[in-house]
Design an enzyme around this catalytic site. Structure first.
Site, mmCIF file in Angstrom:
data_model
loop_
_atom_site.group_PDB
_atom_site.id
_atom_site.type_symbol
_atom_site.label_atom_id
_atom_site.label_comp_id
_atom_site.label_asym_id
_atom_site.label_seq_id
_atom_site.Cartn_x
_atom_site.Cartn_y
_atom_site.Cartn_z
ATOM 1 N N THR A 195 -4.009 -33.040 -11.271
ATOM 2 C CA THR A 195 -4.358 -31.658 -12.782
ATOM 3 C C THR A 195 -5.069 -31.355 -12.503
ATOM 4 O O THR A 195 -6.201 -31.613 -11.490
ATOM 5 C CB THR A 195 -4.445 -32.790 -13.902
ATOM 6 O OG1 THR A 195 -4.988 -32.580 -14.854
ATOM 7 C CG2 THR A 195 -5.361 -34.272 -13.452
ATOM 8 N N ASP A 197 4.233 -26.687 -21.707
ATOM 9 C CA ASP A 197 3.975 -26.047 -22.815
ATOM 10 C C ASP A 197 3.282 -25.112 -23.094
ATOM 11 O O ASP A 197 2.621 -24.729 -24.601
ATOM 12 C CB ASP A 197 2.880 -27.450 -23.313
ATOM 13 C CG ASP A 197 2.110 -26.978 -22.919
ATOM 14 O OD1 ASP A 197 2.022 -26.726 -21.482
ATOM 15 O OD2 ASP A 197 0.839 -27.815 -22.746
ATOM 16 N N ASN A 212 0.430 -23.528 -22.838
ATOM 17 C CA ASN A 212 -0.782 -23.674 -23.042
ATOM 18 C C ASN A 212 -0.594 -24.473 -24.501
ATOM 19 O O ASN A 212 -2.484 -24.387 -25.039
ATOM 20 C CB ASN A 212 -1.700 -22.360 -23.091
ATOM 21 C CG ASN A 212 -3.085 -22.751 -22.649
ATOM 22 O OD1 ASN A 212 -3.544 -23.448 -21.943
ATOM 23 N ND2 ASN A 212 -3.839 -21.425 -22.617
ATOM 24 N N HIS A 232 -0.979 -28.027 -24.971
ATOM 25 C CA HIS A 232 -1.828 -29.242 -25.176
ATOM 26 C C HIS A 232 -2.904 -28.985 -23.857
ATOM 27 O O HIS A 232 -2.156 -29.284 -22.999
ATOM 28 C CB HIS A 232 -0.723 -30.075 -24.896
ATOM 29 C CG HIS A 232 0.480 -30.564 -26.053
ATOM 30 N ND1 HIS A 232 0.326 -30.720 -26.766
ATOM 31 C CD2 HIS A 232 1.351 -29.967 -26.046
ATOM 32 C CE1 HIS A 232 1.687 -30.294 -27.622
ATOM 33 N NE2 HIS A 232 2.625 -29.861 -27.271
ATOM 34 N N CYS A 275 -2.065 -34.287 -18.805
ATOM 35 C CA CYS A 275 -2.099 -34.793 -18.226
ATOM 36 C C CYS A 275 -3.153 -36.008 -17.212
ATOM 37 O O CYS A 275 -3.506 -36.409 -16.928
ATOM 38 C CB CYS A 275 -1.772 -34.010 -16.860
ATOM 39 S SG CYS A 275 -0.347 -33.389 -17.331
ATOM 40 N N LEU A 283 -5.660 -29.598 -6.361
ATOM 41 C CA LEU A 283 -5.940 -28.873 -5.235
ATOM 42 C C LEU A 283 -6.631 -28.281 -5.164
ATOM 43 O O LEU A 283 -7.316 -27.839 -5.699
ATOM 44 C CB LEU A 283 -4.512 -28.245 -5.134
ATOM 45 C CG LEU A 283 -3.223 -28.785 -5.391
ATOM 46 C CD1 LEU A 283 -2.326 -28.450 -5.286
ATOM 47 C CD2 LEU A 283 -2.936 -29.696 -4.501
ATOM 48 N N LEU A 289 -0.524 -24.233 -12.109
ATOM 49 C CA LEU A 289 0.056 -23.682 -11.218
ATOM 50 C C LEU A 289 1.959 -24.474 -12.484
ATOM 51 O O LEU A 289 2.248 -25.737 -12.676
ATOM 52 C CB LEU A 289 0.545 -24.361 -10.424
ATOM 53 C CG LEU A 289 -0.318 -23.598 -9.506
ATOM 54 C CD1 LEU A 289 -0.548 -24.333 -8.215
ATOM 55 C CD2 LEU A 289 -0.574 -22.173 -9.518
#
Length: 383
Positions: free
Chosen positions: A236, A259, A261, A263, A267, A281, A295
């Site tokens: 995340t 979604d 943006n 929520h 994750c 990452l 992403l």
């Protein structure tokens, strides 16, 4: 002296109508049904505002069409249902026409290539001097690439069905298809698993995509959530931990949600509730982003596949992340990316992808997979 006018009627002569007597007016007969509905009465006080029904054109009762859930459908929903029915009836015919067009296109390309080869001047077309060398060269050219499945598992967490709209569900199914396609085409592959595939997303795969996912190889699907163990790592963008390399034996979870943006930290909070370690990452170490480092699901998978093949995060990010993210490469000699509009979203499923025909894309993936496996079998038999 005037004679008196007799007041009694004379036999055989009709008396003229009196000027004071009004002639009877013609009256139209009104049906009892109309009169009863139009006349106001204490029992029907709203009859004054009601429009009487024309007996020549009686109103037809509106037909109520119920949907799969037993609720009545609106006119737009009924039209959509009819369009879907017509599509289902002509599906096979449409697929056959598409196959015929593809065959005709291949024939035209083959003929054009042959014509171009014949027209090329100064090209030697004699037999090779060494026939064995030519055969070896041909076998080397047609040799299939050996693919390696690493002991690293990618889990697509699709347990966010109720948080997405129907359009976002369609986009999510398309992203999962791209994930499978990219993994199958890569020389180094992951083990892949899709968890919580249920509700509307599963219904789309079973109906519109005609259960194409059941033909996928190297990937498993489950309607249940993933099993929690010590090997899990939830990826995340909101995590404070950065991974430097992918570890053998680990299972990396990618949030399967689109979604736009709505929520925030979805994750991350889910992983925290389940006591699962999180990581992100290392985008910030190699690229300077003008927007959030989030992403789409398929972009994360493609970046991880590029790292698995090249072992270079910067090359993977530059190759996969679109330039409309307005990124700039960090370090000396780094080229700047072109400016574009800012992207937003939650987790790894926020970007508004260009939608393609999902059924067509899934069928293409199956066809490529079958051709690749057939080439592998033929090459093995020839050896």
């Amino acid at each position: 002296m005037s004679a008196a006018i007799p007041t009694e009627p004379v036999p055989g002569i009709e008396a003229p109508p009196s000027e004071t007597t009004a002639a009877p007016e013609p009256t139209a007969s009104i049906p009892e049904s109309v009169a009863s509905t139009s006349a106001a009465s204490p029992e029907n006080p709203e009859a004054e505002n009601e429009r009487p029904e024309n007996p020549l054109y009686p109103k037809k009762p509106r037909e109520v069409v119920l949907g799969p859930d037993g609720q009545p459908l609106s006119r737009n929903q009924q039209k959509k249902l009819m369009r879907q029915k017509r599509f289902d009836e002509t599906r096979e015919q449409w697929k056959q026409q598409k196959r015929d067009k593809a065959k005709a296109l291949k024939i035209r390309k083959r003929e054009a290539k042959a014509a171009a080869a014949d027209a090329a001047p100064g090209e030697k077309r004699g037999a090779p001097e060494d026939e064995d060398e030519e055969v070896a060269k041909r076998m080397k050219t047609n040799e299939p690439v050996k693919k390696v499945v690493e002991d690293i598992t990618l889990i697509m967490d699709c347990g966010f069905d109720e948080l997405m709209t129907d359009k976002e569900i369609k986009s999510m199914s398309s992203q999962l298809t791209r994930c499978y396609s990219a993994n199958r085409a890569s020389p180094h592959q992951f083990k892949m698993h899709v968890s919580s595939l249920n509700k509307r997303l599963l219904h789309r795969y079973q109906t519109v995509l005609m259960n194409q996912h059941l033909k996928y190889k190297g990937i498993t699907f489950s309607e249940e959530p993933y099993a929690i163990d010590d090997s899990l790592v939830y990826l995340t963008a909101d995590s404070e931990n950065t991974i430097e390399e992918l570890e053998i034996g680990k299972k990396y979870i990618i949030g399967g949600i689109v979604d736009r943006n709505r929520h925030k930290m979805l994750c991350f909070n889910k992983a925290k509730e389940q006591n699962i370690p999180t990581a992100r990452l290392p985008i910030g170490q190699y690229l300077q982003m003008a927007s959030r480092q989030v992403l789409t699901t398929n972009q994360v998978v493609e970046i991880m596949l590029e790292w698995l093949n090249e072992r270079d995060w910067q090359k993977a990010f530059v190759k996969v992340i679109p330039q409309r993210k307005m990124w700039k490469v960090k370090g000396k000699g780094g080229a700047e990316g072109e400016e574009g509009e800012e992207e937003d979203g939650e987790g790894e499923g926020e970007e508004d992808e260009e939608e393609e025909n999902a059924e067509e894309q899934a069928a293409a993936v199956i066809e490529v997979t079958e051709k690749t496996e057939k080439m592998d079998v033929d090459a093995g038999a020839s050896l």
